[in-house]
Write an enzyme that holds these catalytic residues in place. Structure first.
Site, PDB file in Angstrom:
ATOM      1  N   TYR A   1       3.762  62.392  50.435  1.00 23.95           N
ATOM      2  CA  TYR A   1       2.894  62.650  49.270  1.00 23.95           C
ATOM      3  C   TYR A   1       1.546  63.268  49.615  1.00 23.95           C
ATOM      4  O   TYR A   1       0.538  62.944  48.994  1.00 23.95           O
ATOM      5  CB  TYR A   1       2.688  61.369  48.437  1.00 23.95           C
ATOM      6  CG  TYR A   1       3.917  60.502  48.340  1.00 23.95           C
ATOM      7  CD1 TYR A   1       5.101  60.992  47.797  1.00 23.95           C
ATOM      8  CD2 TYR A   1       3.905  59.198  48.820  1.00 23.95           C
ATOM      9  CE1 TYR A   1       6.250  60.208  47.735  1.00 23.95           C
ATOM     10  CE2 TYR A   1       5.042  58.401  48.762  1.00 23.95           C
ATOM     11  CZ  TYR A   1       6.215  58.918  48.216  1.00 23.95           C
ATOM     12  OH  TYR A   1       7.343  58.132  48.166  1.00 23.95           O
ATOM     13  N   HIS A   2       1.535  64.205  50.567  1.00 24.39           N
ATOM     14  CA  HIS A   2       0.288  64.856  50.955  1.00 24.39           C
ATOM     15  C   HIS A   2       0.410  66.385  50.918  1.00 24.39           C
ATOM     16  O   HIS A   2       0.096  67.057  51.897  1.00 24.39           O
ATOM     17  CB  HIS A   2      -0.133  64.405  52.360  1.00 24.39           C
ATOM     18  CG  HIS A   2      -0.265  62.924  52.516  1.00 24.39           C
ATOM     19  ND1 HIS A   2      -0.085  62.279  53.722  1.00 24.39           N
ATOM     20  CD2 HIS A   2      -0.558  61.962  51.615  1.00 24.39           C
ATOM     21  CE1 HIS A   2      -0.254  60.974  53.543  1.00 24.39           C
ATOM     22  NE2 HIS A   2      -0.546  60.753  52.277  1.00 24.39           N
ATOM     23  N   PRO A   3       0.849  66.974  49.790  1.00 22.93           N
ATOM     24  CA  PRO A   3       1.014  68.437  49.737  1.00 22.93           C
ATOM     25  C   PRO A   3      -0.336  69.153  49.659  1.00 22.93           C
ATOM     26  O   PRO A   3      -1.231  68.722  48.924  1.00 22.93           O
ATOM     27  CB  PRO A   3       1.819  68.648  48.454  1.00 22.93           C
ATOM     28  CG  PRO A   3       1.436  67.493  47.576  1.00 22.93           C
ATOM     29  CD  PRO A   3       1.226  66.333  48.518  1.00 22.93           C
TER      30      PRO A   3
END
Length: 537
Positions: free
Chosen positions: A468-470
């Site tokens: 969850y770190h785009p």
């Protein structure tokens, strides 16, 4: 409704909330904040453990999918992103991590003047109100409440003991002088409730007469006239409206939707836009490129005893009734949990300059982003690769904002990412096999049969996905593929900035929420300073 403002902020996530709050501190500046989702103030946001409801569903969540990933056996990945005021800070695990000093020094070395660690540290400090740590790295006067865990889990001691059994340093601050080590995370809590960016920055100031907040309002595109951003088109309350910005449009829609809105507005690679009949406003080939994320694998175990872990059982249900009562009375206990309570940063090789793996140790059994249900009580441990070499893209599939995005993080596209993650797998499995943790397990669900390096590679391709770190799809820089300059101004278009995770030229060593808040704090000062220069001129 007013049609003209000094600034229009597109996106009410972490960056947008900071911008709206900071810019309206000047009563002479008017701001309109546009958010596609809802208010972000329900119990599903405020109660930390309720994030388990949002992650696998569309509750306050865009719930995007990637295109099939060649590096993951053609599987589609899942990309949850926040859809409400507060954005992803309203549905995330609240972990407060800034990244490594070297991340920002590397940004500056790429030509991004003003973005070195020593130059961004004051903005981290400005944003923060840390309840425990009082030193030169932390702040006590900022809007964002940062606190120790309040779950009082007995599993913490076992995790710390396992770290020591493997010879890892135990840290109580991952945002200070050093990052390498394992321990218990600090989180964005306030009195046992979630402190989203909206709660920290926006909600206390909703009564300001110079602040307008539109929720359930979908931005269609930016209005561009003669290479200048003059406003936005938005769908709100059943109407198509044009809102105008006297000074600037500030795009803070995140790593997926900021490039989407730019492209729908005619800013991007002209060949890609022409195929959808979009009028070209400016050829900017880097829009949507350089997209990347931390690839992540999760170990999962069922446990013999239920205490301190989440799951469904008679004893667990009885305990949960007690935990709910305790939460109502004390704002402590398991209901305050972010699930990923422990973790830290380690290296695949001792001679590396900085950690290249992050662990998230979870007090529950996690499978496919909680979309595959296991009633069993359990424990999980994520291991993600912090400095992936793979780069992907964000692309359109049509000319309307409702057309689905083609999201491609290109996970494990670079062969070295796979090899680094093989080493990460081995180190994490070794940690999880430590006596202090192994004594808890009933069954290893995913890795029991894995022996050889090829077994590991096959398992990684079968199970890796996002943590969850785009980032990176509107990268800051001075090269031909940069989208914004070091002042976050979009190249070739006046009065338009992008301010969110999409501007990161390379993802930071850790979770991305605190860095996005820092970026927005710094951007607010840049905007104020540019106003001061204009007034002097």
């Amino acid at each position: 409704m007013q049609q003209e403002y000094d600034y229009i902020v597109v996106g009410g996530g972490s960056a947008g909330c900071v911008l709206a709050s900071r810019l309206t501190e000047d009563p002479n500046i008017s701001v309109c904040l546009i958010e596609a989702g809802g208010q972000g103030d329900s119990w599903t946001v405020n109660i930390p453990a309720a994030c388990v409801l949002s992650l696998p569903t569309k509750i306050n969540n865009w719930a995007f999918e990637t295109v099939p990933q060649a590096g993951l056996n053609g599987r589609k990945g899942y990309q949850p992103r926040g859809k409400c005021l507060g954005g992803s800070s309203a549905i995330n695990a609240m972990i407060y991590i800034r990244g490594h000093r070297a991340d920002y020094d590397a940004w500056a070395a790429m030509g991004n003047t003003g973005w070195s660690y020593d130059e961004v540290l004051p903005y981290f400090i400005k944003s923060e109100n840390n309840e425990r740590i009082h030193n030169e790295y932390h702040g006590q006067h900022g809007p964002l409440s940062v606190a120790d865990m309040r779950s009082d889990s007995p599993i913490h001691e076992r995790y710390i003991a396992a770290a020591q059994e493997q010879g890892y340093k135990v840290l109580d601050d991952f945002n200070g002088a050093e990052q390498e080590g394992l321990g218990i995370f600090q989180v964005t809590h306030i009195n046992g409730e979630r402190c989203s960016a909206a709660r920290a920055y926006l909600f206390p100031h909703l009564q300001r007469p110079n602040l307008t907040v539109l929720t359930n309002a979908m931005t269609q595109k930016i209005i561009i006239e003669q290479k200048t951003a003059v406003g936005v088109e938005v769908q709100h309350a059943g109407q198509h409206k044009a809102l105008y910005a006297r000074k600037e449009v500030l795009l803070s829609a995140g790593a997926m939707q900021s490039p989407q809105i730019l492209m729908l507005s005619g800013i991007g690679h002209e060949d890609e836009l022409k195929q959808y009949g979009i009028e070209i406003k400016h050829h900017l080939p880097g829009v949507g490129k350089n997209f990347h994320d931390h690839p992540d694998f999760i170990f999962g175990y069922t446990v013999k005893e239920t205490e301190g872990t989440f799951g469904i059982s008679l004893s667990g249900s009885l305990d949960m009734v007690k935990q709910i009562k305790r939460y109502r009375k004390e704002r402590r206990g398991m209901i305050t949990s972010n699930f990923a309570e422990c973790g830290g940063f380690i290296k695949t090789k001792p001679d590396l300059d900085m950690p290249n793996l992050q662990l998230h140790f979870v007090l529950a059994l996690v499978d496919d982003h909680a979309r595959k249900f296991h009633a069993s009580h359990g424990l999980s441990c994520h291991v993600c690769l912090l400095n992936p070499r793979s780069r992907g893209s964000i692309q359109l599939s049509g000319s309307k904002v409702s057309d689905p995005l083609k999201i491609d993080p290109n996970f494990l596209g670079d062969p070295q990412d796979l090899e680094d993650l093989v080493q990460g797998f081995k180190l994490t499995r070794q940690l999880m096999a430590s006596p202090s943790l192994a004594a808890l397990y009933k069954q290893d669900l995913f890795t029991a049969e894995v022996q050889s390096d090829d077994d590991i590679r096959n398992l990684l391709r079968a199970r890796v996905d996002t943590v969850y770190h785009p980032v990176g799809s509107c990268k800051m820089g001075i090269d031909d593929m940069a989208v914004v300059d070091p002042q976050l101004r979009v190249y070739g278009i006046h009065n338009l900035r992008v301010i969110d995770a999409s501007i990161m030229p390379a993802v930071v060593n850790g979770n991305t929420n605190a860095p996005v808040i820092m970026i927005a704090e710094k951007a607010a000062d840049m905007i104020r300073n540019s106003l001061d220069v204009q007034q002097v001129a």
